[in-house]
Design a protein around this motif. Sequence first.
Motif, PDB file in Angstrom:
ATOM      1  N   ILE A  56       0.850  -1.202   0.000  1.00 58.34           N
ATOM      2  CA  ILE A  56       0.000   0.000   0.000  1.00 58.34           C
ATOM      3  C   ILE A  56       0.883   1.249   0.000  1.00 58.34           C
ATOM      4  CG2 ILE A  56      -1.756   1.319   1.248  1.00 58.34           C
ATOM      5  CD1 ILE A  56      -2.749  -1.303   2.432  1.00 58.34           C
ATOM      6  N   THR A  57       1.806   1.306   0.947  1.00 59.14           N
ATOM      7  CA  THR A  57       2.733   2.440   1.017  1.00 59.14           C
ATOM      8  C   THR A  57       3.636   2.476  -0.197  1.00 59.14           C
ATOM      9  OG1 THR A  57       2.709   2.324   3.433  1.00 59.14           O
ATOM     10  CG2 THR A  57       4.509   3.550   2.416  1.00 59.14           C
ATOM     11  N   SER A  58       4.045   1.302  -0.662  1.00 62.26           N
ATOM     12  CA  SER A  58       4.929   1.230  -1.814  1.00 62.26           C
ATOM     13  C   SER A  58       4.281   1.840  -3.056  1.00 62.26           C
ATOM     14  CB  SER A  58       5.306  -0.230  -2.091  1.00 62.26           C
ATOM     15  OG  SER A  58       6.169  -0.320  -3.197  1.00 62.26           O
ATOM     16  N   VAL A  59       3.020   1.505  -3.300  1.00 65.08           N
ATOM     17  CA  VAL A  59       2.310   2.053  -4.452  1.00 65.08           C
ATOM     18  C   VAL A  59       2.149   3.563  -4.313  1.00 65.08           C
ATOM     19  CG1 VAL A  59       0.083   2.076  -5.656  1.00 65.08           C
ATOM     20  CG2 VAL A  59       1.100  -0.096  -4.972  1.00 65.08           C
ATOM     21  N   THR A  60       1.831   4.034  -3.111  1.00 64.11           N
ATOM     22  CA  THR A  60       1.685   5.474  -2.867  1.00 64.11           C
ATOM     23  C   THR A  60       2.968   6.214  -3.200  1.00 64.11           C
ATOM     24  OG1 THR A  60       0.180   4.952  -1.042  1.00 64.11           O
ATOM     25  CG2 THR A  60       0.980   7.217  -1.188  1.00 64.11           C
ATOM     26  N   ILE A  61       4.085   5.707  -2.709  1.00 68.61           N
ATOM     27  CA  ILE A  61       5.383   6.352  -2.936  1.00 68.61           C
ATOM     28  C   ILE A  61       5.734   6.356  -4.417  1.00 68.61           C
ATOM     29  CG2 ILE A  61       7.861   6.189  -2.473  1.00 68.61           C
ATOM     30  CD1 ILE A  61       7.043   4.864   0.239  1.00 68.61           C
ATOM     31  N   ALA A  62       5.518   5.213  -5.084  1.00 68.17           N
ATOM     32  CA  ALA A  62       5.864   5.104  -6.501  1.00 68.17           C
ATOM     33  C   ALA A  62       5.038   6.066  -7.351  1.00 68.17           C
ATOM     34  CB  ALA A  62       5.664   3.666  -6.981  1.00 68.17           C
ATOM     35  N   VAL A  63       3.727   6.116  -7.116  1.00 63.98           N
ATOM     36  CA  VAL A  63       2.858   6.993  -7.901  1.00 63.98           C
ATOM     37  C   VAL A  63       3.163   8.460  -7.591  1.00 63.98           C
ATOM     38  CG1 VAL A  63       0.451   7.657  -8.306  1.00 63.98           C
ATOM     39  CG2 VAL A  63       1.058   5.248  -8.059  1.00 63.98           C
ATOM     40  N   PHE A  64       3.500   8.761  -6.350  1.00 62.82           N
ATOM     41  CA  PHE A  64       3.908  10.121  -5.965  1.00 62.82           C
ATOM     42  C   PHE A  64       5.073  10.588  -6.825  1.00 62.82           C
ATOM     43  CE2 PHE A  64       6.617  12.396  -2.562  1.00 62.82           C
ATOM     44  CZ  PHE A  64       6.287  13.641  -3.075  1.00 62.82           C
ATOM     45  N   HIS A  65       6.080   9.729  -6.990  1.00 66.92           N
ATOM     46  CA  HIS A  65       7.249  10.104  -7.794  1.00 66.92           C
ATOM     47  C   HIS A  65       6.949  10.084  -9.285  1.00 66.92           C
ATOM     48  CE1 HIS A  65       9.258   9.236  -3.956  1.00 66.92           C
ATOM     49  NE2 HIS A  65      10.257   9.956  -4.413  1.00 66.92           N
TER      50      HIS A  65
END
Length: 448
Positions: A56-65
């Motif tokens: 969940i956090t991983s997807v958030t961080i990736a899409v943020f960048h």
Amino acid sequence: MQTKDSNPPDGGYGWVVVVSAFMVMGLTVAVLKTFGLFFVEIQQHFDELASTTSWITSVTIAVFHLGAPVASSLCVQYTHRTVVITGGLLAFSGMALGFFGLNMVWMYATTGFLQGLGISFSWTPAISIVSRYFSKKRPLANAIASAGECAFAFVFGPFFQWLISQYGWKGALLIIGGIQLNICVCGVLMRPLASSCFLEASRGETEVPRGNGASRTDKEDRSPITHKTFNWMLVRRPEFVLYAIFGILAAMSFFVPPLFLVPLSYSLGIDESWTASLLSILAMVDFGGRLLCGWYANLHVTKTIHLLAMAITLISTSLMLLPLANNYLSLAIFTGFYGFFFGTTVAIHITVLADVVGMPEFDSALGLFMLIRSTGGFVGPPLAGLIVDMAGDYRAGFYMAGAILVLSAGFLIILDRLQQRKIRGSKIRTKPEKSMLPYPSLHILKHQ
């Protein structure tokens, strides 16, 4: 239009924009940094492994960048105000839809993808428009705006813990989504300058009768910025590639400690109320590290890349020592060390990027750097979760993060050596040319 760009207000309404950016930083990145409070709740609800939940956090961080270059491009086509408001609506949608909590895939799509896109569309234009409003006071304005991340994270730790205890993790997500709607209000206050939006600039130009030439001017004005945003040719420069690899490795590590700090404290038997205070300590010392390192870097006593390498080394040391904590006090001390040195890194890593590529390519390099760095943020948390599952101990995630940061510091050292070698090479090439200059003149004098 260029003359307007060279004379930003440097105050006045610009301070309203700074306060708005301060709020946006808090309502986006601070929420991401304190999301670790939901980790155990979501993991237990779906009865999933740590590696699965960490996506969940991983997807958030990736899409943020990944969304940063897209957000920059949209700011060129529309206004910063429009993009920030869109980001606020996306962030709200992500949290509000996460309230239903249907399954893990649903959480990836809502609190992961939508939330990450909302953060990207809010954070990127907010940082950009502050720089457009200020020139001489730009460092101060950016420092105040970025401080919102730390100030809100300090408050959000205990506040989110209270929300979870009162309304459950689903209810807390819905309330946080409602709070994030204030991003739209901040976006409305970000009044665009004539030079900060090409759409408004083009409207201004069409008021002057230029015939077909006006449309050609608009296209010519837009194209350089678009090329700068997506200048892929930077990947051919060894210096940029080395710094991008550092960014990938650093991103793999930076988001691991906030994610596993809360579960680690639970495993040590620390009370929930004390656990939330760890995130507040992390935010407070992070803020101090940013201010102190920013002030020291401005003295130009130490080369910025050397300062960054030292900060990364100290962060890795802190992460290696943090798992040795066995009670609240020791955990708080090691958390404080990590947060302080993390703040110093955040304060100067963008400055080092500017030194590596030069200011003419900086805007392009920033979007591309965040795009490349997203791979690290995407892989890091799940990899740490997998290691935690295999070891059966949350300490393993911190060891992994510390080891990867040591490796990233090595690429900074290689980059510094490469830059020094190029400087020495340029000096050697220029010396013979300077030494040969007197001889032709002497030769002419003799013939005269």
